[in-house]
Motif scaffolding. Structure first.
Motif, PDB file in Angstrom:
ATOM      1  N   MET A 110       2.041  41.892 -19.567  1.00 18.79           N
ATOM      2  CA  MET A 110       1.636  41.451 -18.229  1.00 18.79           C
ATOM      3  C   MET A 110       2.852  41.360 -17.311  1.00 18.79           C
ATOM      4  N   PRO A 111       2.601  41.395 -15.992  1.00 17.21           N
ATOM      5  CA  PRO A 111       3.713  41.327 -15.046  1.00 17.21           C
ATOM      6  C   PRO A 111       4.532  40.051 -15.239  1.00 17.21           C
ATOM      7  N   TYR A 112       5.797  40.150 -14.920  1.00 17.76           N
ATOM      8  CA  TYR A 112       6.742  39.049 -15.073  1.00 17.76           C
ATOM      9  C   TYR A 112       6.218  37.745 -14.453  1.00 17.76           C
ATOM     10  N   GLU A 113       5.765  37.815 -13.207  1.00 18.66           N
ATOM     11  CA  GLU A 113       5.330  36.620 -12.498  1.00 18.66           C
ATOM     12  C   GLU A 113       4.127  35.958 -13.176  1.00 18.66           C
ATOM     13  N   VAL A 114       3.208  36.770 -13.673  1.00 20.86           N
ATOM     14  CA  VAL A 114       2.024  36.244 -14.365  1.00 20.86           C
ATOM     15  C   VAL A 114       2.442  35.585 -15.679  1.00 20.86           C
ATOM     16  N   ALA A 115       3.327  36.247 -16.425  1.00 20.82           N
ATOM     17  CA  ALA A 115       3.802  35.690 -17.691  1.00 20.82           C
ATOM     18  C   ALA A 115       4.555  34.384 -17.461  1.00 20.82           C
ATOM     19  N   LEU A 116       5.335  34.309 -16.403  1.00 28.91           N
ATOM     20  CA  LEU A 116       6.066  33.083 -16.081  1.00 28.91           C
ATOM     21  C   LEU A 116       5.103  31.937 -15.797  1.00 28.91           C
ATOM     22  N   ARG A 117       4.067  32.192 -14.993  1.00 29.47           N
ATOM     23  CA  ARG A 117       3.082  31.136 -14.689  1.00 29.47           C
ATOM     24  C   ARG A 117       2.371  30.658 -15.954  1.00 29.47           C
ATOM     25  N   LEU A 118       1.965  31.598 -16.810  1.00 31.84           N
ATOM     26  CA  LEU A 118       1.291  31.215 -18.055  1.00 31.84           C
ATOM     27  C   LEU A 118       2.231  30.455 -18.983  1.00 31.84           C
ATOM     28  N   ALA A 119       3.478  30.909 -19.071  1.00 33.42           N
ATOM     29  CA  ALA A 119       4.443  30.234 -19.943  1.00 33.42           C
ATOM     30  C   ALA A 119       4.671  28.792 -19.485  1.00 33.42           C
ATOM     31  N   ARG A 120       4.708  28.573 -18.196  1.00 38.70           N
ATOM     32  CA  ARG A 120       4.881  27.205 -17.684  1.00 38.70           C
ATOM     33  C   ARG A 120       3.726  26.308 -18.091  1.00 38.70           C
ATOM     34  N   ARG A 121       2.536  26.892 -18.228  1.00 43.10           N
ATOM     35  CA  ARG A 121       1.356  26.103 -18.600  1.00 43.10           C
ATOM     36  C   ARG A 121       1.212  25.889 -20.094  1.00 43.10           C
ATOM     37  N   VAL A 122       1.560  26.906 -20.913  1.00 42.72           N
ATOM     38  CA  VAL A 122       1.214  26.812 -22.338  1.00 42.72           C
ATOM     39  C   VAL A 122       2.394  26.892 -23.306  1.00 42.72           C
ATOM     40  N   ALA A 123       3.601  27.193 -22.835  1.00 50.09           N
ATOM     41  CA  ALA A 123       4.702  27.425 -23.771  1.00 50.09           C
ATOM     42  C   ALA A 123       5.809  26.371 -23.691  1.00 50.09           C
ATOM     43  N   TRP A 124       5.444  25.155 -23.363  1.00 55.80           N
ATOM     44  CA  TRP A 124       6.421  24.082 -23.219  1.00 55.80           C
ATOM     45  C   TRP A 124       7.256  23.901 -24.489  1.00 55.80           C
ATOM     46  N   THR A 125       6.635  24.007 -25.640  1.00 59.21           N
ATOM     47  CA  THR A 125       7.341  23.743 -26.902  1.00 59.21           C
ATOM     48  C   THR A 125       8.438  24.771 -27.201  1.00 59.21           C
ATOM     49  N   ILE A 126       8.355  25.952 -26.604  1.00 64.19           N
ATOM     50  CA  ILE A 126       9.399  26.963 -26.836  1.00 64.19           C
ATOM     51  C   ILE A 126      10.137  27.302 -25.538  1.00 64.19           C
ATOM     52  N   ARG A 127      10.094  26.413 -24.561  1.00 64.20           N
ATOM     53  CA  ARG A 127      10.674  26.684 -23.252  1.00 64.20           C
ATOM     54  C   ARG A 127      12.142  27.085 -23.340  1.00 64.20           C
ATOM     55  N   GLU A 128      12.931  26.432 -24.199  1.00 67.27           N
ATOM     56  CA  GLU A 128      14.336  26.778 -24.316  1.00 67.27           C
ATOM     57  C   GLU A 128      14.531  28.153 -24.943  1.00 67.27           C
ATOM     58  N   ASP A 129      13.574  28.577 -25.759  1.00 69.51           N
ATOM     59  CA  ASP A 129      13.651  29.896 -26.366  1.00 69.51           C
ATOM     60  C   ASP A 129      13.243  31.012 -25.406  1.00 69.51           C
ATOM     61  N   LEU A 130      12.689  30.658 -24.271  1.00 68.82           N
ATOM     62  CA  LEU A 130      12.292  31.665 -23.281  1.00 68.82           C
ATOM     63  C   LEU A 130      13.304  31.816 -22.157  1.00 68.82           C
ATOM     64  N   ILE A 131      14.449  31.125 -22.265  1.00 66.88           N
ATOM     65  CA  ILE A 131      15.483  31.226 -21.250  1.00 66.88           C
ATOM     66  C   ILE A 131      15.919  32.671 -21.010  1.00 66.88           C
ATOM     67  N   PRO A 132      16.106  33.500 -22.048  1.00 66.47           N
ATOM     68  CA  PRO A 132      16.508  34.889 -21.746  1.00 66.47           C
ATOM     69  C   PRO A 132      15.515  35.630 -20.858  1.00 66.47           C
ATOM     70  N   LEU A 133      14.236  35.257 -20.899  1.00 65.82           N
ATOM     71  CA  LEU A 133      13.239  35.912 -20.055  1.00 65.82           C
ATOM     72  C   LEU A 133      13.159  35.306 -18.666  1.00 65.82           C
ATOM     73  N   PHE A 134      13.045  33.984 -18.623  1.00 67.62           N
ATOM     74  CA  PHE A 134      12.697  33.323 -17.364  1.00 67.62           C
ATOM     75  C   PHE A 134      13.795  32.454 -16.754  1.00 67.62           C
ATOM     76  N   GLY A 135      14.910  32.331 -17.422  1.00 70.82           N
ATOM     77  CA  GLY A 135      15.998  31.502 -16.917  1.00 70.82           C
ATOM     78  C   GLY A 135      15.776  30.031 -17.149  1.00 70.82           C
TER      79      GLY A 135
END
Length: 135
Positions: A110-135
């Motif tokens: 999915m597009p970057y912006e869509v993935a970022l919005r979804l990650a903010r809602r459901v991926a809190w537990t791995i937020r630090e592991d998503l830094i390479p993608l979303f900063g």
């Protein structure tokens, strides 16, 4: 395992897309290129790194994110991603589905912006592991 139409190639060329990973001391992000008949380019150039037995990937050219990798890294089942995406029909036209071929690139992109919005809602537990993608 590769199929005749999908193989992994090491890519040593410099980045050309506008999407680049953010620096992270915790993750080693590598570049790869996966040949596939599922993409009009004939391959998908990616930044990738392992997380919880899955690969987190970003398409270098257009920033599409392999959401399936994030979803599975969270410990969720494949059926759950289908239910979540079906509950948001406005997403359907924006999604790319890669089926068959090299296992690492299969799933829902999915597009970057869509993935970022979804990650903010459901991926809190791995937020630090998503830094390479979303900063």
């Amino acid at each position: 395992m590769s199929t005749p139409h999908t193989i992994f190639l090491q890519d040593s060329t410099p980045p050309t897309g506008r999407f680049r990973p953010y620096a992270s001391t915790k993750h080693r992000v590598t570049r790869g290129r996966y040949i596939t008949s599922n993409d009009p380019r004939g391959y998908i150039p990616v930044y990738e790194y392992p997380l919880n037995g899955q690969y987190i990937m970003m398409d270098i050219d257009d920033g599409y994110i392999l959401w399936t990798g994030i979803w599975k890294a969270l410990g969720n089942a494949k059926a759950d991603i289908v239910k979540m995406l079906e509950s948001q029909p406005d997403l359907a036209p924006q999604l790319r589905r890669v089926r068959g071929g090299y296992l690492k690139i299969q799933g829902t992109w999915m597009p970057y912006e869509v993935a970022l919005r979804l990650a903010r809602r459901v991926a809190w537990t791995i937020r630090e592991d998503l830094i390479p993608l979303f900063g």
